[in-house]
Design a protein around this motif. Structure first.
Motif, PDB file in Angstrom:
ATOM      1  N   LYS A 125      -3.083  -9.641 -10.502  1.00 46.38           N
ATOM      2  CA  LYS A 125      -2.112  -8.340 -10.086  1.00 46.38           C
ATOM      3  C   LYS A 125      -2.187  -8.168  -8.561  1.00 46.38           C
ATOM      4  O   LYS A 125      -3.633  -7.796  -8.036  1.00 46.38           O
ATOM      5  CB  LYS A 125      -3.115  -6.782 -11.054  1.00 46.38           C
ATOM      6  CG  LYS A 125      -1.912  -5.612 -10.612  1.00 46.38           C
ATOM      7  CD  LYS A 125      -2.349  -4.978 -11.327  1.00 46.38           C
ATOM      8  CE  LYS A 125      -1.130  -3.539 -11.168  1.00 46.38           C
ATOM      9  NZ  LYS A 125      -1.830  -2.274 -11.641  1.00 46.38           N
ATOM     10  N   LEU A 126      -1.164  -8.296  -8.051  1.00 51.58           N
ATOM     11  CA  LEU A 126      -1.124  -8.229  -6.580  1.00 51.58           C
ATOM     12  C   LEU A 126      -1.472  -6.592  -6.127  1.00 51.58           C
ATOM     13  O   LEU A 126      -0.690  -5.609  -6.583  1.00 51.58           O
ATOM     14  CB  LEU A 126       0.110  -8.656  -6.077  1.00 51.58           C
ATOM     15  CG  LEU A 126      -0.010  -8.871  -3.666  1.00 51.58           C
ATOM     16  CD1 LEU A 126      -1.174  -9.206  -3.273  1.00 51.58           C
ATOM     17  CD2 LEU A 126       1.627  -9.249  -3.526  1.00 51.58           C
ATOM     18  N   GLU A 127      -2.224  -6.723  -5.399  1.00 41.59           N
ATOM     19  CA  GLU A 127      -2.517  -4.691  -4.691  1.00 41.59           C
ATOM     20  C   GLU A 127      -1.402  -5.003  -3.326  1.00 41.59           C
ATOM     21  O   GLU A 127      -1.665  -5.956  -2.870  1.00 41.59           O
ATOM     22  CB  GLU A 127      -3.838  -4.647  -4.196  1.00 41.59           C
ATOM     23  CG  GLU A 127      -3.955  -3.428  -3.996  1.00 41.59           C
ATOM     24  CD  GLU A 127      -4.025  -2.732  -5.634  1.00 41.59           C
ATOM     25  OE1 GLU A 127      -3.118  -1.161  -4.579  1.00 41.59           O
ATOM     26  OE2 GLU A 127      -4.391  -2.273  -6.553  1.00 41.59           O
ATOM     27  N   ASN A 128      -0.893  -3.540  -4.060  1.00 38.07           N
ATOM     28  CA  ASN A 128       0.151  -3.179  -2.754  1.00 38.07           C
ATOM     29  C   ASN A 128      -1.278  -2.758  -1.433  1.00 38.07           C
ATOM     30  O   ASN A 128      -2.000  -3.212  -1.406  1.00 38.07           O
ATOM     31  CB  ASN A 128       0.896  -1.754  -2.544  1.00 38.07           C
ATOM     32  CG  ASN A 128       2.032  -2.279  -3.848  1.00 38.07           C
ATOM     33  OD1 ASN A 128       2.145  -3.316  -4.603  1.00 38.07           O
ATOM     34  ND2 ASN A 128       2.582  -0.980  -4.887  1.00 38.07           N
ATOM     35  N   LYS A 129      -0.021  -3.351  -0.104  1.00 34.56           N
ATOM     36  CA  LYS A 129      -1.132  -3.527   0.583  1.00 34.56           C
ATOM     37  C   LYS A 129      -0.653  -1.618   1.440  1.00 34.56           C
ATOM     38  O   LYS A 129      -0.305  -0.744   0.919  1.00 34.56           O
ATOM     39  CB  LYS A 129      -0.193  -4.216   1.818  1.00 34.56           C
ATOM     40  CG  LYS A 129      -0.274  -5.469   1.811  1.00 34.56           C
ATOM     41  CD  LYS A 129       0.510  -5.678   2.753  1.00 34.56           C
ATOM     42  CE  LYS A 129       1.138  -7.133   2.759  1.00 34.56           C
ATOM     43  NZ  LYS A 129       1.506  -8.089   3.750  1.00 34.56           N
ATOM     44  N   THR A 130      -2.109  -1.528   1.399  1.00 31.67           N
ATOM     45  CA  THR A 130      -3.239  -0.232   1.783  1.00 31.67           C
ATOM     46  C   THR A 130      -3.492  -0.144   2.749  1.00 31.67           C
ATOM     47  O   THR A 130      -3.832  -0.864   3.968  1.00 31.67           O
ATOM     48  CB  THR A 130      -4.772   0.117   0.294  1.00 31.67           C
ATOM     49  OG1 THR A 130      -3.829  -0.294  -0.516  1.00 31.67           O
ATOM     50  CG2 THR A 130      -4.931   1.320   0.558  1.00 31.67           C
ATOM     51  N   ASP A 131      -3.041   1.193   3.350  1.00 31.21           N
ATOM     52  CA  ASP A 131      -3.084   1.433   4.950  1.00 31.21           C
ATOM     53  C   ASP A 131      -4.489   1.683   5.432  1.00 31.21           C
ATOM     54  O   ASP A 131      -4.982   3.155   4.548  1.00 31.21           O
ATOM     55  CB  ASP A 131      -2.381   2.419   5.274  1.00 31.21           C
ATOM     56  CG  ASP A 131      -2.197   3.201   6.738  1.00 31.21           C
ATOM     57  OD1 ASP A 131      -3.102   2.580   7.507  1.00 31.21           O
ATOM     58  OD2 ASP A 131      -0.936   3.061   7.050  1.00 31.21           O
ATOM     59  N   ILE A 132      -5.224   1.260   5.830  1.00 27.22           N
ATOM     60  CA  ILE A 132      -6.646   1.700   6.238  1.00 27.22           C
ATOM     61  C   ILE A 132      -7.135   1.569   8.134  1.00 27.22           C
ATOM     62  O   ILE A 132      -8.138   1.293   8.382  1.00 27.22           O
ATOM     63  CB  ILE A 132      -7.495  -0.354   5.675  1.00 27.22           C
ATOM     64  CG1 ILE A 132      -6.934  -1.058   6.587  1.00 27.22           C
ATOM     65  CG2 ILE A 132      -7.466  -0.082   3.704  1.00 27.22           C
ATOM     66  CD1 ILE A 132      -7.858  -2.617   6.071  1.00 27.22           C
ATOM     67  N   THR A 133      -6.186   1.492   8.164  1.00 26.19           N
ATOM     68  CA  THR A 133      -6.104   1.824  10.023  1.00 26.19           C
ATOM     69  C   THR A 133      -6.747   3.117  10.532  1.00 26.19           C
ATOM     70  O   THR A 133      -7.680   2.719  10.847  1.00 26.19           O
ATOM     71  CB  THR A 133      -4.706   2.085  10.506  1.00 26.19           C
ATOM     72  OG1 THR A 133      -3.015   1.420   9.867  1.00 26.19           O
ATOM     73  CG2 THR A 133      -4.538   2.359  12.038  1.00 26.19           C
ATOM     74  N   ASN A 134      -6.957   4.091   9.361  1.00 21.07           N
ATOM     75  CA  ASN A 134      -7.519   5.840   9.925  1.00 21.07           C
ATOM     76  C   ASN A 134      -9.155   5.349   9.554  1.00 21.07           C
ATOM     77  O   ASN A 134     -10.120   6.264   9.631  1.00 21.07           O
ATOM     78  CB  ASN A 134      -7.481   6.426   8.727  1.00 21.07           C
ATOM     79  CG  ASN A 134      -5.856   7.002   9.528  1.00 21.07           C
ATOM     80  OD1 ASN A 134      -5.635   6.711  10.947  1.00 21.07           O
ATOM     81  ND2 ASN A 134      -5.510   7.924   8.716  1.00 21.07           N
ATOM     82  N   TYR A 135      -9.345   3.506   8.675  1.00 22.30           N
ATOM     83  CA  TYR A 135     -11.127   3.608   8.086  1.00 22.30           C
ATOM     84  C   TYR A 135     -11.198   2.524   9.383  1.00 22.30           C
ATOM     85  O   TYR A 135     -12.471   2.514   8.927  1.00 22.30           O
ATOM     86  CB  TYR A 135     -10.338   3.285   7.153  1.00 22.30           C
ATOM     87  CG  TYR A 135      -9.564   4.317   5.627  1.00 22.30           C
ATOM     88  CD1 TYR A 135     -10.899   5.451   5.963  1.00 22.30           C
ATOM     89  CD2 TYR A 135      -9.026   3.991   5.360  1.00 22.30           C
ATOM     90  CE1 TYR A 135      -9.788   6.656   4.939  1.00 22.30           C
ATOM     91  CE2 TYR A 135      -8.037   4.372   4.807  1.00 22.30           C
ATOM     92  CZ  TYR A 135      -8.755   6.300   4.081  1.00 22.30           C
ATOM     93  OH  TYR A 135      -8.423   7.492   3.196  1.00 22.30           O
TER      94      TYR A 135
END
Length: 136
Positions: free
Chosen positions: A62-72
């Protein structure tokens, strides 16, 4: 792998007005009470468990949708950590696979002006009217 956690460090020169997204493939077979966590700089990005009903069941990738990690992310050294409590049971050998980790950067558009065809037509008519008035 008998490890309960794995940590990788990486460097990023963050660019202002860019969004950084994490993507990966995951699949596996977890039993009740077991989990797999993905953390970026100590922030829990995703957790998979049978209790949360969000595992990639069996060998189905299962490909995980791209998760925004900018703030981390921080400018410079960062840490990606995988943590789990997976263990063999009497009746099964649970496992979980996370692979093909990728961080991509996307430029954030600073101006979004949704202009409809009606507005374009209205501007055209106004310009044409102004030209006719100036010539007359």
């Amino acid at each position: 792998m008998d490890e309960k956690s794995k940590t990788e460090t990486f460097n990023i020169d963050k660019v202002e007005n860019y969004t950084y997204k994490l993507s990966y493939v995951h699949y596996g077979n977890l039993q009740e009470g077991m989990y797999v966590k993905i953390l970026v700089n100590g922030h829990n990005i995703h957790e998979y468990s049978k209790d949360l009903s969000n595992t990639g069941s069996g060998a189905y990738k299962k490909l995980e949708n791209k998760t925004d990690i900018t703030n981390y992310l921080v400018n410079g050294s960062n840490e990606l950590k995988i943590e789990s409590n997976i263990c063999k049971t009497e009746n099964s050998s649970p496992y979980y696979v996370l692979e093909n980790f990728e961080i991509t950067e996307h430029e954030v558009s600073t101006i979004n002006l949704p202009i409809s065809q009606n507005v374009n037509f209205l501007v055209f008519i106004l310009c044409l009217t102004c030209l006719i008035i100036r010539k007359g």
